[in-house]
Design a protein around this motif. Sequence first.
Motif, PDB file in Angstrom:
ATOM      1  N   SER A 165       8.276   0.985  -9.260  1.00 50.05           N
ATOM      2  CA  SER A 165       8.312   2.401  -8.877  1.00 50.05           C
ATOM      3  C   SER A 165       9.041   2.601  -7.551  1.00 50.05           C
ATOM      4  O   SER A 165       9.775   3.580  -7.385  1.00 50.05           O
ATOM      5  CB  SER A 165       6.896   2.982  -8.806  1.00 50.05           C
ATOM      6  N   HIS A 193       5.381   3.694 -12.597  1.00 49.52           N
ATOM      7  CA  HIS A 193       4.398   2.937 -11.816  1.00 49.52           C
ATOM      8  C   HIS A 193       3.249   2.454 -12.705  1.00 49.52           C
ATOM      9  O   HIS A 193       2.830   1.293 -12.605  1.00 49.52           O
ATOM     10  CB  HIS A 193       3.841   3.786 -10.683  1.00 49.52           C
ATOM     11  N   MET A 194       2.741   3.320 -13.542  1.00 45.16           N
ATOM     12  CA  MET A 194       1.593   2.952 -14.363  1.00 45.16           C
ATOM     13  C   MET A 194       1.938   1.885 -15.397  1.00 45.16           C
ATOM     14  O   MET A 194       1.088   1.074 -15.777  1.00 45.16           O
ATOM     15  CB  MET A 194       1.021   4.197 -15.040  1.00 45.16           C
ATOM     16  N   GLN A 248      -2.797   1.398   0.265  1.00 43.58           N
ATOM     17  CA  GLN A 248      -1.930   1.369  -0.913  1.00 43.58           C
ATOM     18  C   GLN A 248      -0.844   2.437  -0.855  1.00 43.58           C
ATOM     19  O   GLN A 248       0.172   2.336  -1.550  1.00 43.58           O
ATOM     20  CB  GLN A 248      -2.769   1.536  -2.180  1.00 43.58           C
ATOM     21  N   ILE A 297       0.716   6.943  -7.264  1.00 46.50           N
ATOM     22  CA  ILE A 297      -0.482   6.132  -7.316  1.00 46.50           C
ATOM     23  C   ILE A 297      -1.650   6.945  -6.783  1.00 46.50           C
ATOM     24  O   ILE A 297      -1.494   7.763  -5.874  1.00 46.50           O
ATOM     25  CB  ILE A 297      -0.290   4.850  -6.466  1.00 46.50           C
ATOM     26  N   SER A 344       2.192   9.448 -18.096  1.00 44.72           N
ATOM     27  CA  SER A 344       2.119  10.234 -16.861  1.00 44.72           C
ATOM     28  C   SER A 344       1.690  11.679 -17.065  1.00 44.72           C
ATOM     29  O   SER A 344       1.316  12.345 -16.088  1.00 44.72           O
ATOM     30  CB  SER A 344       3.476  10.210 -16.144  1.00 44.72           C
ATOM     31  N   GLU A 400       4.028  -1.363  -8.769  1.00 45.21           N
ATOM     32  CA  GLU A 400       4.517  -0.833  -7.491  1.00 45.21           C
ATOM     33  C   GLU A 400       5.974  -1.175  -7.225  1.00 45.21           C
ATOM     34  O   GLU A 400       6.757  -0.314  -6.818  1.00 45.21           O
ATOM     35  CB  GLU A 400       3.643  -1.374  -6.351  1.00 45.21           C
ATOM     36  N   THR A 445       5.500   8.488 -11.819  1.00 47.63           N
ATOM     37  CA  THR A 445       4.164   7.977 -12.111  1.00 47.63           C
ATOM     38  C   THR A 445       4.139   7.129 -13.383  1.00 47.63           C
ATOM     39  O   THR A 445       3.462   6.094 -13.443  1.00 47.63           O
ATOM     40  CB  THR A 445       3.171   9.139 -12.242  1.00 47.63           C
ATOM     41  N   PRO A 456      -4.512   6.081  -4.689  1.00 48.81           N
ATOM     42  CA  PRO A 456      -4.944   4.894  -3.933  1.00 48.81           C
ATOM     43  C   PRO A 456      -6.463   4.768  -3.839  1.00 48.81           C
ATOM     44  O   PRO A 456      -7.149   5.705  -3.453  1.00 48.81           O
ATOM     45  CB  PRO A 456      -4.321   5.112  -2.544  1.00 48.81           C
TER      46      PRO A 456
END
Length: 320
Positions: A307, A299-300, A17, A10, A229, A304, A296, A12
Motif C-alpha cells: 500500500s 492494503h487489506m 501503525q 489501515i 474495501s 503495508e 484500502t 490502527p
Amino acid sequence: MTTYSIMAPIVPFRPEQLLPYAALTQWSDAHRIWQGQALGNDPFQDFAHAAACGFRVPTGTGVTLMPLRHPQQAAIQAHSLAVASGHPVVAGFGPGAVVFQKNLMGSPYRSQLGAVREYVSVMRALLEKSEVEHVGEYFTCHSKLPAAPRPPVEIGLGVLRPRMARLAGEVADVAITWLTPAGYVRDVVVPALRAGAEAAGRPVPRVVVMVPLALAAAERNPVELAAISNTGHTMLPHYADMLRRSGIETSTQDPRGNAEALLAGDAFLYGDKAELADRLREYVDAGADEIVLNVTGVHMKYGERASLTELETLLEAVAR
C-alpha cells in the motif's frame, strides 16, 4: 489548484501503525493524511501521537460519527490536534447510519439535517468565538473554549446526497464525499453546494473526494479489491441510495455484484498509472479541490509495503 492527499488504509490497533503513512505524507507531495471512523481507535489521538513522534502534517477526519461525541468534545479534539501538530485540521463529521444512531442513542435523530446543523453551530461558535450559548432540540451547550494560537480548523461534513450537500453549502467549510463517481460530484454535489452557499451568502465549501482505487497488475483481481474495501458501505441504505442516484445499482444480497457495479460505474477506479491519472483528472474537472487516494483494498489484500508503494506511485503519477 487541486491537491492530492492520502487516506491511511489501515485501522490502527496501535497508533504507531499510522506512522509510515504520516511519514509518507511528510516526505512526499501529499497534501494531507486522512483517517476514517473506526470503533477500535480514535483518529484525533492517532494523529496527535504521530505529531509527538515528529510527523507533524496536515490532517483530516473523514468522517467522524456524531453520536460518538458531543460537539463540544469534537471542538476540543480538533483544536487540540491543530495545536499539537502545528498544521491545519479538517474535522469532518456526519450523523452515520440510522442503525448506528439507534445502537448508541436508543433512537435516531428525528431530523438528520437538523442535528447536523446544530452540531456544526456549536463547534463553530467554540472554534471561532471561544464560547457558545446554545439550546437546541439535539444539543445543549453553555461553555467556553480557551483561546490559544493554532493553525486553522475547518469543519467538514460528510456529503452523499443533495440535501446534505445543500446544508454543507450553508454551514460547512468542507464537503467530504466517499464512493461518489466524478459525474455525480459534478452534476449533483457541486450544484447543491453552490445553491446552499448562495442562499446563506457565504463561500462555497471546498470539495474533498475520497476515491478508492488500485493499480492494475497481472496477479490482481479488481472485483476482489473493490469488494474488500467497499462492501460494507454498499450495504448501508444511504450509500445505496447515493449510488442509485449515480446510476449504480447495488444489493444487500450480492457483494460481488456490488463490486462489479462500482467498477463499471467508476466509483472504484482500476487501471495503470496513466489511466488512473486521467480518471482522477475527471474529479478535478468535476470541481474537486482535494482528491484523497484510498488504497484500502490493496492494503487489506497485500499488506503495508504494497500500500505504501502504491501510494508513492500514484502520487508521482498525478504530479506529472
